[in-house]
Design a protein around this motif. Structure first.
Motif, short mmCIF file in Angstrom:
data_model
loop_
_atom_site.label_atom_id
_atom_site.label_comp_id
_atom_site.label_asym_id
_atom_site.label_seq_id
_atom_site.Cartn_x
_atom_site.Cartn_y
_atom_site.Cartn_z
N THR A 20 40.84 35.59 24.34
CA THR A 20 39.46 36.41 24.03
C THR A 20 38.51 36.36 25.38
O THR A 20 37.87 37.42 25.49
N CYS A 21 38.63 35.30 26.25
CA CYS A 21 37.90 35.34 27.45
C CYS A 21 38.37 36.43 28.31
O CYS A 21 37.53 37.35 28.85
N LEU B 72 36.14 24.71 31.71
CA LEU B 72 37.16 24.47 30.62
C LEU B 72 36.62 25.14 29.43
O LEU B 72 35.31 25.39 29.30
N LEU B 73 37.38 25.37 28.43
CA LEU B 73 36.98 25.75 27.22
C LEU B 73 37.95 25.47 26.12
O LEU B 73 39.06 24.87 26.13
N ASP C 98 33.37 29.70 22.96
CA ASP C 98 33.14 29.15 24.25
C ASP C 98 33.63 30.41 25.35
O ASP C 98 32.96 30.67 26.07
N ALA C 99 34.70 31.10 24.92
CA ALA C 99 35.30 32.18 25.69
C ALA C 99 34.41 33.43 25.70
O ALA C 99 34.11 33.86 26.93
N ALA C 100 33.76 33.67 24.81
CA ALA C 100 32.76 34.73 24.60
C ALA C 100 31.36 34.28 25.47
O ALA C 100 31.17 35.23 26.24
N GLU C 101 31.14 33.24 25.27
CA GLU C 101 29.82 32.92 26.31
C GLU C 101 30.14 32.74 27.61
O GLU C 101 29.26 33.05 28.57
N LEU C 102 31.30 32.24 28.03
CA LEU C 102 31.77 32.14 29.34
C LEU C 102 31.75 33.59 30.00
O LEU C 102 31.22 33.77 31.04
N ALA C 103 32.55 34.45 29.47
CA ALA C 103 32.75 35.73 29.85
C ALA C 103 31.23 36.40 29.98
O ALA C 103 31.32 37.01 30.83
N ALA D 170 32.66 36.03 18.43
CA ALA D 170 33.61 36.28 19.71
C ALA D 170 34.43 37.48 19.41
O ALA D 170 34.12 38.45 20.32
N LEU D 171 34.89 37.60 18.29
CA LEU D 171 35.58 38.82 17.93
C LEU D 171 34.68 40.16 18.08
O LEU D 171 35.12 41.18 18.63
#
Length: 376
Positions: A20-21, A298-299, A319-324, A59-60
């Motif tokens: 996802t990221c 990390l995520l 996590d992945a969406a927010e980090l990206a 996220a999606l």
């Protein structure tokens, strides 16, 4: 990124969080390479089904894949039956027409959706990470088990419970919760196991007596997975002089432990296809935190491993969406990591505190109401 140089971003782990990221970064024109220890996408079974509630769906949406997800998901999988050990149904949630609060999708199907959305060559297979080195402010070095070393500006550890990236940030290690799942599989259930198919329905069925529990879950492709939940030492199979291949001996022990349960539920122990799968449940200490590092983060389970009560994959993808998105919006990688971790760690530790010891609930006479989303 509002920088003149394009950062070299390495994501370790090709699970839903890592993919996802990578997808969201690529959607915003930022390249990333994903490294995974599996030799290929099909090297191993990806596990059972999971539900994606608001966090995973957010996220999606950011990944531009929400409509494709709904086309693949199984809304009927939201059905939930809570039962007593005698087989009486005490709570039955049947999803309403159009209900999409937390539709089910098989892990392998979700992974394929994400993989197929990435640019060719994004994922490098057969790249097991040994450790991370290099100065805290970067660049970092990824040391792989095949002896190769890669230099990168940002390492994102999305490599699960026993992360090889985590030690570069934190000394925290997962501890055994005292609860273990023993997984049993049932194939071609409507034809070969019709009674079990009727018992479980289109979604899940759960029961517990305070000392042991049982959670059965329909997967796609006419499969059902059953998790026998017990309070045992992590090495109970070897301590009993057995191996995981001693199916008949393990089954006999289980049938004795569940001797007072109804014959219908005991068939979830006696009629499985093939051997069992041992899954001791681990969790990270609460709280788990670290000092922000400008070249590594990390995520998902690598950051906040919790008991399996519905948040794992959803939080990993959020996590992945927010980090990206933080990377796309920040002037520097260090700024992005600080902004991301400020939100992620607070959310994760708050939820981890709520779920601490939560695996015990799965054996309770009052089985948790899985029709309700876990608080987030």
């Amino acid at each position: 990124m509002n920088t003149h140089a394009t950062p070299r971003i390495a994501i370790v782990g090709a699970g839903p969080g890592g993919l996802t990221c990578a997808r969201i970064l690529q959607k915003h024109g930022i390249s990333a390479t994903v490294y995974d220890r599996d030799s290929s996408p099909d090297a191993r079974n990806q596990g059972g089904t999971l539900d994606l509630h608001d966090d995973g769906q957010i996220a999606l949406r950011e990944a531009g894949l929400l409509d494709q997800f709904f086309a693949l998901a199984r809304p009927e999988g939201q059905e939930m039956r809570q039962m007593t050990p005698s087989g009486e149904i005490i709570n039955h949630h049947v999803p309403a027409e159009g209900e999409l609060v937390k539709p089910e999708i098989d892990r392998g199907v979700l992974r394929d959706l994400l993989l197929n959305s990435l640019q060719p060559g994004t994922v490098q297979w057969g790249r097991g990470l040994d450790h991370v080195s290099g100065p805290a402010d970067g660049p970092r070095l990824l040391h792989f088990t095949d002896g190769t070393i890669i230099e990168t500006d940002l390492v994102i550890g999305a490599d699960g419970a026993f992360s090889r990236v985590r030690p570069a940030l934190s000394p925290a290690v997962p501890g055994y919760t005292g609860v273990s799942f023993l997984e049993a599989w049932f194939d071609d259930v409507d034809a070969r196991h019709p009674d079990i198919a009727d018992l479980v329905g289109q979604g899940s069925a759960a029961a517990g007596d305070g000392e042991r529990g049982m959670f059965a879950q329909r997967n796609g492709g006419d499969h059902i997975r059953v998790y026998l939940i017990r309070r045992v030492p992590a090495g109970w199979i070897a301590d009993s002089g057995l191996t995981i291949d001693d199916t008949a001996a393990i089954r006999a022990r289980l049938l004795e432990e569940y001797a007072t349960w109804s014959p219908a539920l005991r068939r979830l122990i006696s009629d499985n296809d093939g051997r069992y799968v041992d899954r001791p449940i681990y969790a990270l200490p609460v709280p788990t935190t670290w000092d922000s590092n400008p070249a590594l983060t990390l995520l998902g389970d690598a950051a906040h491993l919790m008991p399996p009560l519905g948040v794992g994959v959803n939080y990993a993808m959020l996590d992945a969406a927010e980090l990206a998105l933080a990377i796309t919006a920040s002037d520097t990688i260090a700024d992005a990591i600080r902004a991301y971790e400020a939100t992620m760690l607070a959310r994760a530790n708050e939820t981890a505190k709520l779920l601490e010891g939560g695996a015990e609930q799965l054996m309770g006479a009052q089985v948790p109401d899985f029709s309700e989303p876990i608080p987030s």
